[in-house]
Scaffold this active site. Structure first.
Site, mmCIF file in Angstrom:
data_model
loop_
_atom_site.group_PDB
_atom_site.id
_atom_site.type_symbol
_atom_site.label_atom_id
_atom_site.label_comp_id
_atom_site.label_asym_id
_atom_site.label_seq_id
_atom_site.Cartn_x
_atom_site.Cartn_y
_atom_site.Cartn_z
ATOM 1 N N PRO A 189 45.602 -72.534 91.121
ATOM 2 C CG PRO A 189 44.077 -73.941 90.058
ATOM 3 C CD PRO A 189 44.946 -72.743 89.824
ATOM 4 C CG ASP B 106 48.390 -74.338 87.822
ATOM 5 O OD1 ASP B 106 47.177 -74.553 88.042
ATOM 6 O OD2 ASP B 106 48.801 -73.355 87.186
ATOM 7 C CG HIS B 107 43.939 -79.480 90.603
ATOM 8 N ND1 HIS B 107 43.932 -80.480 89.646
ATOM 9 C CD2 HIS B 107 43.350 -80.023 91.694
ATOM 10 C CE1 HIS B 107 43.369 -81.563 90.137
ATOM 11 N NE2 HIS B 107 43.000 -81.314 91.385
ATOM 12 N NE ARG B 108 45.944 -72.217 86.352
ATOM 13 C CZ ARG B 108 46.549 -71.085 86.059
ATOM 14 N NH1 ARG B 108 45.847 -70.077 85.541
ATOM 15 N NH2 ARG B 108 47.839 -70.924 86.265
#
Length: 474
Positions: free
Chosen positions: A268, A444-446
């Site tokens: 994401p 990467d929003h994770r």
């Protein structure tokens, strides 16, 4: 009687589990005598152009694939004729480095006596173990071989100590000695022309040849198909009125496309932007260029920005990590392999500088120069294209201010550097003309929270606005 052996060399995995490579060119021909580790071919993987060294010393008996052919890993590409007596001390592939126990074999050998009788049949009869030759380092998984004798081109068995005749791409069709009839495998043309016909879906038997002796040329194929060569992005009719040009998707472009799709739809993405006054950085750059300590070094805004990224990572290590889906773990890197996106004639590549965080500014400058020169020459190795932990893309060299860069697969962040431009800027409540740059950060929003990404981008901007801020971060 002197025994000879036919050694078959299969296309190795040239790194990162690649499944295929394209034969770009052969550096040897049938009948040539080669030495151990002599470059015999140039192949293109999905990541780089690689020179293949010969795993044997001997005579080239057969080239199994033509230039322009995409070959799967494990398929035979060339056979060598070597003396059986000399196979143990120069006829085999070099041993793997560092005493690697899992030496991986990409060769098949068949021993033949001078009268053409397979000598390995007797060994099989008494149960002798199959002989394995050590392999070239990093040449992929073990391939099970049938042990069957390898034949020369056109079915001619090799004679001891007699080099195979060279087969020319322009040779006339073979004539069978038994029947005297002409044996023609395909219309007369060169390997690149046959490849072009395959790419365009054309049967060469239907194409009239206008070359010497009826040779089918590239122009013959193009005229037959109504397609001419032009830039990939051509959108208007050319002089002959063609409205489309088709180019096969392969090599670096194919790999990049697959990687970008995987990245875009797996991680994401979040992108943030920051425009900063880099006047102080540009002044520092001018001073460094005039300093004798940096004489002979190539210093650019990218050099300073790369160093700033490395410093900013110290306080924001979450951007230097990887999401391991298989083990459901976040892998935090305690080193930085800094990727630099490079536009090359073969497409976009992202080679990386190993342990960039340990380099001085001069060492980083040298590494960047070597990386760029190697990429432009198309000589980047697979190892230089793997293992990156964070990347930079310098879109400013194209006059672009900002963008939304896609993450390099396996990395948590990528920074895009915009063009340095003169613009009105408020300094001490007064309007002044300053040099400004836009920074774009995708992450990467994770792995990276909004706060962590924002702090990293703010730190990077602070360093480029005032290089003295480095003193507060180290």
């Amino acid at each position: 009687m002197t025994a000879t052996m036919i050694k078959e060399f299969r296309l190795p995995d040239l790194g990162e589990g690649l499944t295929e490579s394209e034969i770009l060119s052969w550096k040897v021909a049938v009948g040539d005598t080669v030495t151990l580790n002599q470059v015999i071919a140039e192949v293109e993987t999905a990541k780089a152009v690689v020179e293949l060294p010969s795993p044997f010393a001997g005579v080239v008996a057969e080239l199994h694939e033509q230039p322009g052919t995409v070959v799967e890993v494990g398929k035979p590409i060339v056979s060598f004729e070597v003396d059986d007596a000399g196979s143990s001390n120069g006829g085999g592939a070099p041993a793997a480095a560092n005493g690697s126990a899992g030496a991986l074999d990409t060769t098949t050998d068949t021993t033949t006596s001078a009268n053409g009788t397979p000598a390995d049949a007797a060994a099989d009869a008494i149960g002798s173990p199959a002989k394995r030759e050590p392999n070239l380092v990093g040449y992929g998984a073990v391939v099970e071989h049938s042990g069957r004798p390898t034949r020369r081109a056109r079915g001619q068995a090799p004679e001891a100590k007699s080099p195979a005749p060279e087969v020319s791409a322009f040779a006339e069709p073979a004539v069978s000695p038994q029947s005297g009839t002409e044996v023609s495998e395909r219309p007369r043309s060169t390997p690149p022309v046959r490849k072009l016909a395959r790419d365009l879906g054309i049967n060469l038997e239907l194409v009239p040849g206008t070359g010497p002796g009826g040779l089918i040329t590239r122009e013959d194929v193009q005229n037959f198909s109504g397609v001419t060569e032009a830039p990939v992005d051509a959108q208007v009719p050319d002089a002959k009125g063609e409205r489309e040009t088709r180019t096969p998707i392969k090599g670096v472009r194919k790999f990049t496309a697959a990687a970008m799709v995987q990245s875009a739809f797996t991680a994401p993405h979040v992108t943030e932007f920051l425009t900063v006054d880099v006047t102080a950085t540009m002044e520092l750059l001018a001073r460094l260029k005039g300093n004798r300590t940096f004489e002979g070094y190539k210093l650019t805004p990218l050099t300073i920005a790369a160093k700033a990224v490395l410093v900013a990572l110290r306080n924001n290590p979450s951007l230097n990590s990887r999401w391991d889906e298989a083990s459901q773990e976040i892998v935090q890197f305690n080193y930085v392999n800094l990727g630099i996106a490079a536009a090359t004639p073969r497409g976009l590549t992202v080679p990386n500088i190993k342990d960039a965080d340990r380099l001085t500014l001069r060492e980083l400058s040298t590494a960047l120069t070597e990386l760029t020169d190697t990429a432009r020459a198309g000589k980047t190795s697979p190892s230089e294209l793997s293992g990156g932990t964070i990347s930079i893309t310098n879109i400013g060299v194209f006059g672009i201010d900002a963008g939304t860069p896609i993450l390099n697969p396996g990395e948590a962040a990528i920074v895009a550097l915009g063009a340095v431009r003169k613009a009105p800027w408020v300094v001490s409540d007064e309007l002044a003309v300053r040099q400004v740059m836009s920074l774009s950060l995708s992450f990467d929003h994770r792995l990276v929270d909004g706060e962590q990404g924002s702090r990293f981008l703010a730190d990077l901007g602070a360093i480029l606005s005032d290089p003295a801020m480095v003193m507060t971060m180290i």
